[in-house]
Scaffold this motif. Sequence first.
Motif, PDB file in Angstrom:
ATOM      1  N   ARG A   1       0.819  -1.201   0.000  1.00 45.73           N
ATOM      2  CA  ARG A   1       0.000   0.000   0.000  1.00 45.73           C
ATOM      3  C   ARG A   1       0.860   1.261   0.000  1.00 45.73           C
ATOM      4  N   SER A   2       1.919   1.269   0.780  1.00 42.14           N
ATOM      5  CA  SER A   2       2.783   2.444   0.846  1.00 42.14           C
ATOM      6  C   SER A   2       3.498   2.688  -0.478  1.00 42.14           C
ATOM      7  N   GLN A   3       3.928   1.625  -1.149  1.00 38.31           N
ATOM      8  CA  GLN A   3       4.589   1.791  -2.440  1.00 38.31           C
ATOM      9  C   GLN A   3       3.607   2.278  -3.496  1.00 38.31           C
ATOM     10  N   LEU A   4       2.377   1.772  -3.454  1.00 45.17           N
ATOM     11  CA  LEU A   4       1.347   2.220  -4.384  1.00 45.17           C
ATOM     12  C   LEU A   4       1.020   3.689  -4.162  1.00 45.17           C
ATOM     13  N   LEU A   5       0.939   4.102  -2.896  1.00 47.05           N
ATOM     14  CA  LEU A   5       0.656   5.495  -2.593  1.00 47.05           C
ATOM     15  C   LEU A   5       1.768   6.409  -3.093  1.00 47.05           C
ATOM     16  N   GLN A   6       2.990   6.026  -2.864  1.00 46.15           N
ATOM     17  CA  GLN A   6       4.102   6.874  -3.282  1.00 46.15           C
ATOM     18  C   GLN A   6       4.127   7.062  -4.798  1.00 46.15           C
ATOM     19  N   ASN A   7       3.924   5.998  -5.528  1.00 48.97           N
ATOM     20  CA  ASN A   7       3.959   6.100  -6.985  1.00 48.97           C
ATOM     21  C   ASN A   7       2.806   6.951  -7.519  1.00 48.97           C
ATOM     22  N   SER A   8       1.609   6.743  -6.974  1.00 51.99           N
ATOM     23  CA  SER A   8       0.456   7.497  -7.469  1.00 51.99           C
ATOM     24  C   SER A   8       0.548   8.974  -7.083  1.00 51.99           C
ATOM     25  N   LEU A   9       1.111   9.280  -5.911  1.00 53.23           N
ATOM     26  CA  LEU A   9       1.241  10.678  -5.502  1.00 53.23           C
ATOM     27  C   LEU A   9       2.290  11.409  -6.327  1.00 53.23           C
ATOM     28  N   LEU A  10       3.328  10.710  -6.759  1.00 54.55           N
ATOM     29  CA  LEU A  10       4.308  11.329  -7.648  1.00 54.55           C
ATOM     30  C   LEU A  10       3.682  11.689  -8.992  1.00 54.55           C
ATOM     31  N   ILE A  11       2.807  10.817  -9.480  1.00 59.05           N
ATOM     32  CA  ILE A  11       2.086  11.122 -10.721  1.00 59.05           C
ATOM     33  C   ILE A  11       1.135  12.295 -10.513  1.00 59.05           C
ATOM     34  N   LEU A  12       0.437  12.311  -9.361  1.00 54.25           N
ATOM     35  CA  LEU A  12      -0.469  13.411  -9.045  1.00 54.25           C
ATOM     36  C   LEU A  12       0.283  14.737  -8.980  1.00 54.25           C
ATOM     37  N   GLN A  13       1.480  14.721  -8.425  1.00 51.02           N
ATOM     38  CA  GLN A  13       2.285  15.935  -8.317  1.00 51.02           C
ATOM     39  C   GLN A  13       2.694  16.448  -9.696  1.00 51.02           C
ATOM     40  N   GLN A  14       3.074  15.564 -10.572  1.00 45.39           N
ATOM     41  CA  GLN A  14       3.488  15.980 -11.910  1.00 45.39           C
ATOM     42  C   GLN A  14       2.310  16.470 -12.743  1.00 45.39           C
ATOM     43  N   GLU A  15       1.168  15.817 -12.630  1.00 41.09           N
ATOM     44  CA  GLU A  15       0.011  16.210 -13.433  1.00 41.09           C
ATOM     45  C   GLU A  15      -0.525  17.584 -13.040  1.00 41.09           C
TER      46      GLU A  15
ATOM     47  N   TYR B   1      -8.682   7.867   1.036  1.00 38.95           N
ATOM     48  CA  TYR B   1      -7.278   8.264   1.134  1.00 38.95           C
ATOM     49  C   TYR B   1      -7.183   9.723   0.704  1.00 38.95           C
ATOM     50  N   ILE B   2      -6.553  10.535   1.539  1.00 42.80           N
ATOM     51  CA  ILE B   2      -6.514  11.980   1.331  1.00 42.80           C
ATOM     52  C   ILE B   2      -5.081  12.405   1.019  1.00 42.80           C
ATOM     53  N   ALA B   3      -4.942  13.292   0.043  1.00 41.65           N
ATOM     54  CA  ALA B   3      -3.649  13.863  -0.323  1.00 41.65           C
ATOM     55  C   ALA B   3      -3.844  15.329  -0.670  1.00 41.65           C
ATOM     56  N   TYR B   4      -2.762  16.081  -0.619  1.00 40.77           N
ATOM     57  CA  TYR B   4      -2.838  17.491  -0.998  1.00 40.77           C
ATOM     58  C   TYR B   4      -1.480  17.942  -1.532  1.00 40.77           C
ATOM     59  N   GLY B   5      -1.519  19.022  -2.265  1.00 35.38           N
ATOM     60  CA  GLY B   5      -0.297  19.607  -2.804  1.00 35.38           C
ATOM     61  C   GLY B   5      -0.453  21.107  -2.922  1.00 35.38           C
ATOM     62  N   TYR B   6       0.630  21.776  -3.232  1.00 34.03           N
ATOM     63  CA  TYR B   6       0.594  23.231  -3.398  1.00 34.03           C
ATOM     64  C   TYR B   6       1.636  23.639  -4.437  1.00 34.03           C
ATOM     65  N   GLU B   7       1.398  24.804  -5.022  1.00 36.70           N
ATOM     66  CA  GLU B   7       2.306  25.318  -6.026  1.00 36.70           C
ATOM     67  C   GLU B   7       3.282  26.334  -5.454  1.00 36.70           C
ATOM     68  N   LYS B   8       2.777  27.243  -4.601  1.00 38.26           N
ATOM     69  CA  LYS B   8       3.633  28.322  -4.100  1.00 38.26           C
ATOM     70  C   LYS B   8       3.508  28.489  -2.600  1.00 38.26           C
TER      71      LYS B   8
ATOM     72  N   PHE C   1      -7.188  16.263  -2.510  1.00 32.53           N
ATOM     73  CA  PHE C   1      -7.734  15.209  -3.349  1.00 32.53           C
ATOM     74  C   PHE C   1      -8.098  14.018  -2.462  1.00 32.53           C
ATOM     75  N   TYR C   2      -9.002  13.180  -2.966  1.00 32.91           N
ATOM     76  CA  TYR C   2      -9.349  11.954  -2.255  1.00 32.91           C
ATOM     77  C   TYR C   2      -9.403  10.803  -3.241  1.00 32.91           C
ATOM     78  N   SER C   3      -9.211   9.595  -2.729  1.00 33.78           N
ATOM     79  CA  SER C   3      -9.222   8.389  -3.547  1.00 33.78           C
ATOM     80  C   SER C   3      -9.709   7.233  -2.695  1.00 33.78           C
ATOM     81  N   ILE C   4     -10.262   6.227  -3.355  1.00 34.09           N
ATOM     82  CA  ILE C   4     -10.678   5.015  -2.636  1.00 34.09           C
ATOM     83  C   ILE C   4      -9.834   3.809  -3.020  1.00 34.09           C
TER      84      ILE C   4
ATOM     85  N   TRP D   1      -7.391   9.745  -8.303  1.00 32.68           N
ATOM     86  CA  TRP D   1      -7.556  10.841  -7.354  1.00 32.68           C
ATOM     87  C   TRP D   1      -8.572  11.838  -7.884  1.00 32.68           C
ATOM     88  N   PHE D   2      -9.477  12.274  -7.002  1.00 33.02           N
ATOM     89  CA  PHE D   2     -10.537  13.208  -7.356  1.00 33.02           C
ATOM     90  C   PHE D   2     -10.387  14.480  -6.526  1.00 33.02           C
TER      91      PHE D   2
END
Length: 281
Positions: A24-38, A58-65, A74-77, A82-83
């Motif tokens: 699960r942790s490896q899946l999260l890391q890979n998907s969050l890296l894609i989310l960050q780039q997109e 599953y909750i994630a967030y990012g910022y630009e500045k 974002f959230y995901s099941i 990620w939505f």
Amino acid sequence: MECLRLLQSLDLLGYAGVCVSAERSQLLQNSLLILQQENHFRKCYYWGRIDGIENDYYIAYGYEKDCLNGQVYFYSINCVDWFLMPKPNECGQFLAPLAINKFQGDTSIVTNVYKANPPFPANQDPKTVYKKGVIPRELKEEDRLSAIVELINTDAMVVPRGGWFKSPNGDIIENPGFEGLSQSECLYLKSFQHARLPQQKWNTNLLTRPDYNYSFDFLDTIDTDVPEGCWNLQFYLGGRLAVLCSLYWPGMAFYHKIDSPHYGSLYIGNGKKNMDVPFML
């Protein structure tokens, strides 16, 4: 916790009883890296998980500045798709603390909060609490999810003193010169600050700290939270790891590797606030 340090951070939180499988942790890391780039985020973080009956969020967030005012959630099941999470509205902020049922795991579900549990006594007029005209009764789970995330951030999201820096133009950025708190500083709760907009007056910390620096101390410290003792501070790894847990929100843990810039937070729980804390202390 930052996605680039996700695996290392989860290992450290294992001392506090937080366990996430390697898959699960490896899946999260890979998907969050894609989310960050997109989304062209400067940094992307794994916020945590809110447990549901059918599915977990599953909750994630990012910022630009701006690392505080520019957060996008974002959230995901399934940790892959990620939505975008909507911003909390007035209806969700009013009804989410009153909802007692568990999260279902479907953001399209609408529940009648009054039918599940009448939130007001028979002799109390709800209009005295909600002064926006028509009192809302139905709550969409997606709105409840965003409101609960905001509540947890307001009450229990923590950063170490000096971790965030307020620049002269007003932007809040992560301090590139932050080298971590010392072991003696971690002994005091005033070395930890709420990761939200300050609710106290700007001169409150100025009057309580002899070494006040407005670029660091513009946030509220957690040592003034009521009641005294609502935070649990523990040390692991021979005093080299500080773990701070909130009693109001069971499942919220903040960690800081002493004398290093490595810190972060993670929430894993059912999204319910423990209102019995004043009677437990």
